[in-house]
Write a protein that holds these residues in place. Sequence first.
Motif, PDB file in Angstrom:
ATOM      1  N   ASP A 178       0.856  -1.187   0.000  1.00 26.90           N
ATOM      2  CA  ASP A 178       0.000   0.000   0.000  1.00 26.90           C
ATOM      3  C   ASP A 178       0.894   1.240   0.000  1.00 26.90           C
ATOM      4  OD1 ASP A 178      -1.870   1.983   0.359  1.00 26.90           O
ATOM      5  OD2 ASP A 178      -2.931   0.978   1.986  1.00 26.90           O
ATOM      6  N   THR A 179       0.752   2.081  -1.005  1.00 27.22           N
ATOM      7  CA  THR A 179       1.631   3.245  -1.141  1.00 27.22           C
ATOM      8  C   THR A 179       1.152   4.452  -0.351  1.00 27.22           C
ATOM      9  OG1 THR A 179       0.472   3.940  -3.158  1.00 27.22           O
ATOM     10  CG2 THR A 179       2.415   2.513  -3.427  1.00 27.22           C
ATOM     11  N   ALA A 180      -0.059   4.392   0.199  1.00 21.88           N
ATOM     12  CA  ALA A 180      -0.543   5.505   1.014  1.00 21.88           C
ATOM     13  C   ALA A 180       0.279   5.585   2.290  1.00 21.88           C
ATOM     14  CB  ALA A 180      -2.020   5.330   1.341  1.00 21.88           C
ATOM     15  N   GLY A 181       0.492   6.805   2.782  1.00 26.90           N
ATOM     16  CA  GLY A 181       1.200   6.954   4.046  1.00 26.90           C
ATOM     17  C   GLY A 181       2.151   8.130   4.031  1.00 26.90           C
ATOM     18  N   ILE A 182       2.888   8.248   5.111  1.00 28.07           N
ATOM     19  CA  ILE A 182       3.844   9.337   5.254  1.00 28.07           C
ATOM     20  C   ILE A 182       5.024   9.113   4.314  1.00 28.07           C
ATOM     21  CG2 ILE A 182       5.428  10.486   6.841  1.00 28.07           C
ATOM     22  CD1 ILE A 182       3.407   9.684   9.098  1.00 28.07           C
ATOM     23  N   ILE A 183       5.317  10.109   3.502  1.00 28.72           N
ATOM     24  CA  ILE A 183       6.416  10.018   2.534  1.00 28.72           C
ATOM     25  C   ILE A 183       7.732  10.429   3.177  1.00 28.72           C
ATOM     26  CG2 ILE A 183       7.310  10.894   0.339  1.00 28.72           C
ATOM     27  CD1 ILE A 183       4.335  11.383  -0.479  1.00 28.72           C
ATOM     28  N   GLY A 247      11.442  14.840  -5.059  1.00 26.72           N
ATOM     29  CA  GLY A 247      11.117  14.939  -6.473  1.00 26.72           C
ATOM     30  C   GLY A 247       9.655  15.234  -6.751  1.00 26.72           C
ATOM     31  N   ILE A 248       9.039  16.020  -5.885  1.00 28.32           N
ATOM     32  CA  ILE A 248       7.625  16.347  -6.039  1.00 28.32           C
ATOM     33  C   ILE A 248       7.491  17.826  -6.386  1.00 28.32           C
ATOM     34  CG2 ILE A 248       5.424  16.585  -4.789  1.00 28.32           C
ATOM     35  CD1 ILE A 248       6.180  14.054  -3.248  1.00 28.32           C
ATOM     36  N   GLU A 249       6.701  18.111  -7.410  1.00 27.89           N
ATOM     37  CA  GLU A 249       6.464  19.484  -7.835  1.00 27.89           C
ATOM     38  C   GLU A 249       5.285  20.084  -7.064  1.00 27.89           C
ATOM     39  OE1 GLU A 249       8.396  21.077  -9.918  1.00 27.89           O
ATOM     40  OE2 GLU A 249       9.636  19.317 -10.363  1.00 27.89           O
ATOM     41  N   SER A 250       5.290  21.401  -6.959  1.00 28.64           N
ATOM     42  CA  SER A 250       4.220  22.079  -6.226  1.00 28.64           C
ATOM     43  C   SER A 250       2.837  21.752  -6.774  1.00 28.64           C
ATOM     44  CB  SER A 250       4.446  23.600  -6.266  1.00 28.64           C
ATOM     45  OG  SER A 250       5.620  23.957  -5.585  1.00 28.64           O
ATOM     46  N   ASP A 251       2.739  21.621  -8.099  1.00 35.07           N
ATOM     47  CA  ASP A 251       1.418  21.390  -8.678  1.00 35.07           C
ATOM     48  C   ASP A 251       0.893  19.977  -8.432  1.00 35.07           C
ATOM     49  OD1 ASP A 251       2.973  19.941 -10.434  1.00 35.07           O
ATOM     50  OD2 ASP A 251       2.613  21.253 -12.148  1.00 35.07           O
ATOM     51  N   GLN A 252       1.725  19.099  -7.843  1.00 32.72           N
ATOM     52  CA  GLN A 252       1.269  17.766  -7.472  1.00 32.72           C
ATOM     53  C   GLN A 252       0.569  17.742  -6.111  1.00 32.72           C
ATOM     54  OE1 GLN A 252       5.420  15.983  -8.703  1.00 32.72           O
ATOM     55  NE2 GLN A 252       3.982  14.292  -8.510  1.00 32.72           N
ATOM     56  N   LEU A 253       0.675  18.834  -5.376  1.00 28.18           N
ATOM     57  CA  LEU A 253       0.070  18.895  -4.051  1.00 28.18           C
ATOM     58  C   LEU A 253      -1.416  19.213  -4.161  1.00 28.18           C
ATOM     59  CD1 LEU A 253       2.799  20.970  -2.159  1.00 28.18           C
ATOM     60  CD2 LEU A 253       2.440  18.488  -2.064  1.00 28.18           C
ATOM     61  N   ALA A 254      -2.228  18.361  -3.555  1.00 29.80           N
ATOM     62  CA  ALA A 254      -3.674  18.595  -3.565  1.00 29.80           C
ATOM     63  C   ALA A 254      -4.076  19.603  -2.496  1.00 29.80           C
ATOM     64  CB  ALA A 254      -4.419  17.282  -3.339  1.00 29.80           C
ATOM     65  N   ILE A 314      -0.334  15.612   0.221  1.00 33.24           N
ATOM     66  CA  ILE A 314      -0.515  16.842   0.977  1.00 33.24           C
ATOM     67  C   ILE A 314       0.794  17.230   1.664  1.00 33.24           C
ATOM     68  CG2 ILE A 314      -2.954  16.343   1.329  1.00 33.24           C
ATOM     69  CD1 ILE A 314      -2.278  15.736   4.281  1.00 33.24           C
ATOM     70  N   LEU A 315       0.913  18.517   1.953  1.00 34.40           N
ATOM     71  CA  LEU A 315       2.091  19.050   2.626  1.00 34.40           C
ATOM     72  C   LEU A 315       1.667  19.678   3.941  1.00 34.40           C
ATOM     73  CD1 LEU A 315       5.099  20.089   2.693  1.00 34.40           C
ATOM     74  CD2 LEU A 315       4.261  22.124   1.475  1.00 34.40           C
ATOM     75  N   LEU A 316       2.335  19.293   5.026  1.00 38.68           N
ATOM     76  CA  LEU A 316       2.178  19.943   6.320  1.00 38.68           C
ATOM     77  C   LEU A 316       3.449  20.736   6.583  1.00 38.68           C
ATOM     78  CD1 LEU A 316       0.935  16.886   8.468  1.00 38.68           C
ATOM     79  CD2 LEU A 316      -0.384  18.291   6.869  1.00 38.68           C
ATOM     80  N   VAL A 317       3.326  21.956   7.102  1.00 42.38           N
ATOM     81  CA  VAL A 317       4.518  22.766   7.339  1.00 42.38           C
ATOM     82  C   VAL A 317       4.265  23.707   8.512  1.00 42.38           C
ATOM     83  CG1 VAL A 317       3.828  24.470   5.586  1.00 42.38           C
ATOM     84  CG2 VAL A 317       6.230  24.299   6.275  1.00 42.38           C
ATOM     85  N   THR A 324      12.004  26.348  16.089  1.00 46.04           N
ATOM     86  CA  THR A 324      11.855  25.028  15.484  1.00 46.04           C
ATOM     87  C   THR A 324      11.051  25.162  14.200  1.00 46.04           C
ATOM     88  OG1 THR A 324       9.795  24.587  16.697  1.00 46.04           O
ATOM     89  CG2 THR A 324      11.866  23.871  17.736  1.00 46.04           C
ATOM     90  N   TRP A 325      11.201  24.183  13.342  1.00 42.75           N
ATOM     91  CA  TRP A 325      10.389  24.156  12.131  1.00 42.75           C
ATOM     92  C   TRP A 325      10.294  22.717  11.629  1.00 42.75           C
ATOM     93  CZ3 TRP A 325      15.141  26.638  12.407  1.00 42.75           C
ATOM     94  CH2 TRP A 325      16.211  26.040  11.716  1.00 42.75           C
ATOM     95  N   GLY A 326       9.369  22.506  10.717  1.00 42.64           N
ATOM     96  CA  GLY A 326       9.225  21.163  10.163  1.00 42.64           C
ATOM     97  C   GLY A 326       8.254  21.115   9.014  1.00 42.64           C
ATOM     98  N   SER A 327       8.381  20.060   8.217  1.00 43.27           N
ATOM     99  CA  SER A 327       7.451  19.809   7.122  1.00 43.27           C
ATOM    100  C   SER A 327       7.298  18.312   6.961  1.00 43.27           C
ATOM    101  CB  SER A 327       7.965  20.434   5.813  1.00 43.27           C
ATOM    102  OG  SER A 327       9.262  19.959   5.497  1.00 43.27           O
ATOM    103  N   SER A 328       6.191  17.926   6.368  1.00 44.30           N
ATOM    104  CA  SER A 328       5.946  16.501   6.097  1.00 44.30           C
ATOM    105  C   SER A 328       5.116  16.372   4.836  1.00 44.30           C
ATOM    106  CB  SER A 328       5.192  15.854   7.266  1.00 44.30           C
ATOM    107  OG  SER A 328       4.920  14.495   7.002  1.00 44.30           O
ATOM    108  N   LEU A 329       5.477  15.373   4.039  1.00 38.90           N
ATOM    109  CA  LEU A 329       4.682  15.013   2.859  1.00 38.90           C
ATOM    110  C   LEU A 329       3.954  13.716   3.158  1.00 38.90           C
ATOM    111  CD1 LEU A 329       7.180  15.680  -0.076  1.00 38.90           C
ATOM    112  CD2 LEU A 329       4.996  16.866   0.303  1.00 38.90           C
ATOM    113  N   ILE A 330       2.678  13.670   2.791  1.00 38.94           N
ATOM    114  CA  ILE A 330       1.848  12.495   3.068  1.00 38.94           C
ATOM    115  C   ILE A 330       1.043  12.158   1.826  1.00 38.94           C
ATOM    116  CG2 ILE A 330       0.013  11.534   4.494  1.00 38.94           C
ATOM    117  CD1 ILE A 330       0.836  13.634   6.645  1.00 38.94           C
ATOM    118  N   ARG A 331       1.010  10.883   1.476  1.00 38.31           N
ATOM    119  CA  ARG A 331       0.086  10.409   0.442  1.00 38.31           C
ATOM    120  C   ARG A 331      -1.123   9.836   1.177  1.00 38.31           C
ATOM    121  NH1 ARG A 331       3.323   7.920  -2.335  1.00 38.31           N
ATOM    122  NH2 ARG A 331       3.547   9.282  -4.150  1.00 38.31           N
ATOM    123  N   TRP A 332      -2.275  10.471   1.017  1.00 36.60           N
ATOM    124  CA  TRP A 332      -3.462  10.137   1.826  1.00 36.60           C
ATOM    125  C   TRP A 332      -4.051   8.778   1.437  1.00 36.60           C
ATOM    126  CZ3 TRP A 332      -4.273  12.743   6.070  1.00 36.60           C
ATOM    127  CH2 TRP A 332      -5.487  12.597   6.749  1.00 36.60           C
TER     128      TRP A 332
END
Length: 332
Positions: A178-183, A247-254, A314-317, A324-332
């Motif tokens: 299953d490819t869904a999950g935290i990237i 390797g993810i472009e901005s326009d790929q973010l939902a 999706i992107l969390l930031v 402190t700072w942080g970001s996360s990419l997730i495939r829902w």
Amino acid sequence: MSSAPRSVQIKGTGSYTPQKALTNNDLSKIVDTSDEWIFTRTGIKERRIADENETSSSMGAEAGRRAIENAGLNIDVIDVIVVGTMTPDMPFPSTACLVQEKLGIKNAVCFDVEAACSGFLYIMEIASGLLQTGRYRNALVIGSEKLSSILDWEDRTTCVLFGDGAGAAVLGLGEEGDTAGIIDFKLGADGSKADMLHQPGGGCAIPPSTESLAGRQHFLKMRGKEVFKQAVRVMGQAAVEILEQNGIESDQLACVVPHQANMRIIESLSSRLHIPIERFFLNLDKYGNTSAASIPIALDEAARAGRIKRGDIILLVAFGAGLTWGSSLIRW
């Protein structure tokens, strides 16, 4: 041959905000300010204020209960509880232990993490790592804050910005293939800028005393202009770097779910990523800055409103005190 590692997925989300709303007009009766002054500078219209009987643990427990229910799980499969907070019920024991008792969960590992407004991303990465050891099944991660308890209600530069609330998510391993999950995650900190946003009193450096109370040392202190500049810089940096390294472009973010601190900061991030503001999920106007609770509240509301769908990236930031700072990419 060993099988590929299973992804860590968000199984369910939940949130809780207090009933009492404090509007900008209400604040104008407390300090020298106005609805126009606050809204044009921040994007905030109102914030929620916990009552005297509500605490970070009680709000966190309710958000956690809703997340477990949303995940369709029983409490007996939760074996890790991590709470991100800078307003714990007390210095010890941990707020996570108090949440555990309130939810009736047995035999869970419980601890807190203090990374201010970046706290939820910090605890997500920590909990994900624990799950990937194979020793744990499901982790309940909670951001919960009663910021009204540390605000100086005579300081109009800070008391107008913050509110109370809690958000939570249940993390668990996905099925093989299953490819869904935290990237990925991208976290950082710079302790040389600690005095930009802090609460001087209450710890061992400035313990409670007649002098510290008289000096208002137990309230949140912030150098607003400097924090703003740093927030714009590090949120943009954290977002750009995590996209580039995956390797993810901005326009790929939902959808982008940013820390809800200031509309001008979010607009700056929108411009830097070349993503229209409409693709950002915003609830800043309703809640103000709820620190570690900000992202999980927004994530829960976005998911329940259908703004995030299966397969979306999706992107969390976030950014916060520390700095402190942080970001996360997730495939829902």
